[in-house]
Design an enzyme around this catalytic site. Sequence first.
Site, PDB file in Angstrom:
ATOM      1  N   LYS A  69      11.958 -21.325  23.781  1.00  0.00           N
ATOM      2  CA  LYS A  69      12.579 -20.006  23.695  1.00  0.00           C
ATOM      3  C   LYS A  69      13.314 -19.716  24.994  1.00  0.00           C
ATOM      4  O   LYS A  69      13.018 -20.285  26.035  1.00  0.00           O
ATOM      5  CB  LYS A  69      11.525 -18.940  23.424  1.00  0.00           C
ATOM      6  N   LYS A 123      16.981 -26.274   4.467  1.00  0.00           N
ATOM      7  CA  LYS A 123      18.317 -26.287   5.067  1.00  0.00           C
ATOM      8  C   LYS A 123      19.144 -27.430   4.482  1.00  0.00           C
ATOM      9  O   LYS A 123      18.647 -28.539   4.291  1.00  0.00           O
ATOM     10  CB  LYS A 123      18.215 -26.435   6.593  1.00  0.00           C
ATOM     11  N   ASP A 130       3.653 -23.042  16.769  1.00  0.00           N
ATOM     12  CA  ASP A 130       4.672 -22.293  16.038  1.00  0.00           C
ATOM     13  C   ASP A 130       5.841 -23.173  15.611  1.00  0.00           C
ATOM     14  O   ASP A 130       6.393 -22.982  14.527  1.00  0.00           O
ATOM     15  CB  ASP A 130       5.182 -21.141  16.912  1.00  0.00           C
ATOM     16  N   HIS A 153       7.713 -27.141  12.301  1.00  0.00           N
ATOM     17  CA  HIS A 153       9.066 -27.561  11.918  1.00  0.00           C
ATOM     18  C   HIS A 153       9.433 -28.966  12.407  1.00  0.00           C
ATOM     19  O   HIS A 153       9.912 -29.790  11.632  1.00  0.00           O
ATOM     20  CB  HIS A 153      10.100 -26.569  12.451  1.00  0.00           C
ATOM     21  N   LYS A 159      21.347 -21.308  20.751  1.00  0.00           N
ATOM     22  CA  LYS A 159      20.554 -21.525  19.545  1.00  0.00           C
ATOM     23  C   LYS A 159      21.122 -22.734  18.818  1.00  0.00           C
ATOM     24  O   LYS A 159      22.281 -22.730  18.392  1.00  0.00           O
ATOM     25  CB  LYS A 159      20.611 -20.299  18.632  1.00  0.00           C
ATOM     26  N   ASP A 207      -3.769  -2.255  -2.589  1.00  0.00           N
ATOM     27  CA  ASP A 207      -4.398  -2.723  -1.354  1.00  0.00           C
ATOM     28  C   ASP A 207      -5.035  -4.069  -1.667  1.00  0.00           C
ATOM     29  O   ASP A 207      -5.909  -4.164  -2.540  1.00  0.00           O
ATOM     30  CB  ASP A 207      -5.456  -1.716  -0.896  1.00  0.00           C
ATOM     31  N   ARG A 223       0.811  -1.215   0.000  1.00  0.00           N
ATOM     32  CA  ARG A 223       0.000   0.000   0.000  1.00  0.00           C
ATOM     33  C   ARG A 223       0.846   1.268   0.000  1.00  0.00           C
ATOM     34  O   ARG A 223       0.310   2.365  -0.107  1.00  0.00           O
ATOM     35  CB  ARG A 223      -0.929  -0.007   1.210  1.00  0.00           C
ATOM     36  N   HIS A 225      10.587 -23.492   6.102  1.00  0.00           N
ATOM     37  CA  HIS A 225      11.965 -23.174   5.700  1.00  0.00           C
ATOM     38  C   HIS A 225      12.977 -24.199   6.204  1.00  0.00           C
ATOM     39  O   HIS A 225      14.084 -24.291   5.662  1.00  0.00           O
ATOM     40  CB  HIS A 225      12.351 -21.749   6.131  1.00  0.00           C
TER      41      HIS A 225
END
Length: 491
Positions: free
Chosen positions: A339, A181, A234, A239, A344, A92, A50, A177
């Site tokens: 989390k 990998k 999530d 995953h 990581k 839009d 937009r 995603h």
Amino acid sequence: MAVTQTAQACDLVIFGAKGDLARRKLLPSLYQLEKAGQLNPDTRIIGVGRADWDKAAYTKVVREALETFMKETIDEGLWDTLSARLDFCNLDVNDTAAFSRLGAMLDQKNRITINYFAMPPSTFGAICKGLGEAKLNAKPARVVMEKPLGTSLATSQEINDQVGEYFEECQVYRIDHYLGKETVLNLLALRFANSLFVNNWDNRTIDHVEITVAEEVGIEGRWGYFDKAGQMRDMIQNHLLQILCMIAMSPPSDLSADSIRDEKVKVLKSLRRIDRSNVREKTVRGQYTAGFAQGKKVPGYLEEEGANKSSNTETFVAIRVDIDNWRWAGVPFYLRTGKRLPTKCSEVVVYFKTPELNLFKESWQDLPQNKLTIRLQPDEGVDIQVLNKVPGLDHKHNLQITKLDLSYSETFNQTHLADAYERLLLETMRGIQALFVRRDEVEEAWKWVDSITEAWAMDNDAPKPYQAGTWGPVASVAMITRDGRSWNEFE
């Protein structure tokens, strides 16, 4: 149109051109594909949004994104080539008539239109309707969507139905995603190209499997999204179940998209149901409290900006998964993700059964299990832990644990491992769907996950607290310890 291994000439249309996904992931990946010479010379990149931008304004935004989110200095020659591909369409997505402006910019005769939905799933229906009404949905046009789609089986079906009204399944590319990998891609080669594993990958030889996806960060300002989703929706649905499928699937008849995806669906259909009768035994959910992460003090989940102080949303999940088929009966798969964990990392650890007879009791009363560790990130690679005799003249067989280590960066002399989005964008341009998730996969995963989240809701138990910077609730350790096993220790 026949599928080829070469990236076809495309009009890559990015809906949500100024959003985080486009700026952080898609644009840097397109630069790397340009650098690798993988983009067809006639491919164009058209941002949609937009914003009152023209080509020059969008080009400036793209440049700023590359400077911000790439770790390397921009090569001006490459930039000249990439920037010449750019254009922008002010639109839009809720204004169906406005899609005619986009249609006027596209070259459907000579280029394949790839519509990348870098926007919330709540907008997908409006986008597809606009594309359909403007007659921009005919084959070979494609749509790319980010998982997770919805928050349950019902909401996922609603989104897929909206898309399916205008696009056939062969036109739809659902991105997870993790499937892009390099180390996840290598699972197929590791498992099915090596007789060592082809013949020793079932309940006769494997004791159990652990899959860990750990995040150092908290919710990173995404409270509005994350509190509705939680770690289960999530990460587990999105995953970890895909990784589990790649580990547990039987050999496909070939490497075609549907052959691979057929085998993954069989795994999902074989997952033993977890419901209110066994949810406390099979799952642990946690929520981080204040602590220390990345060398600094961090707030707890309920203290994050915009937090609902009474939220029961989980930021950590550990699950024992059982697969009821001939290959995996009796072999538990332990999944954990959270989390504000100490580091990581993403890895799969396959533990092999010990020999029936121990000939080396003088050195080891109980032989440790051989284990195969697949490091998805960081330091991508594979290592195998074995026992070897310590060199020396002693008549005893003194054994020592050693590792056979394959590091991707060292073995293949790779200074740059392609980002998952580089691979997935390229596969979309090639028209190859093997690394994308089919609708029935998504729905089988949601069926299994829904029974767990519904059981949690009925029990109404609060998630167990764990301090930021630790490996989750103590209960997650107790869950695996009850089975006489332990989580892999990170070095």
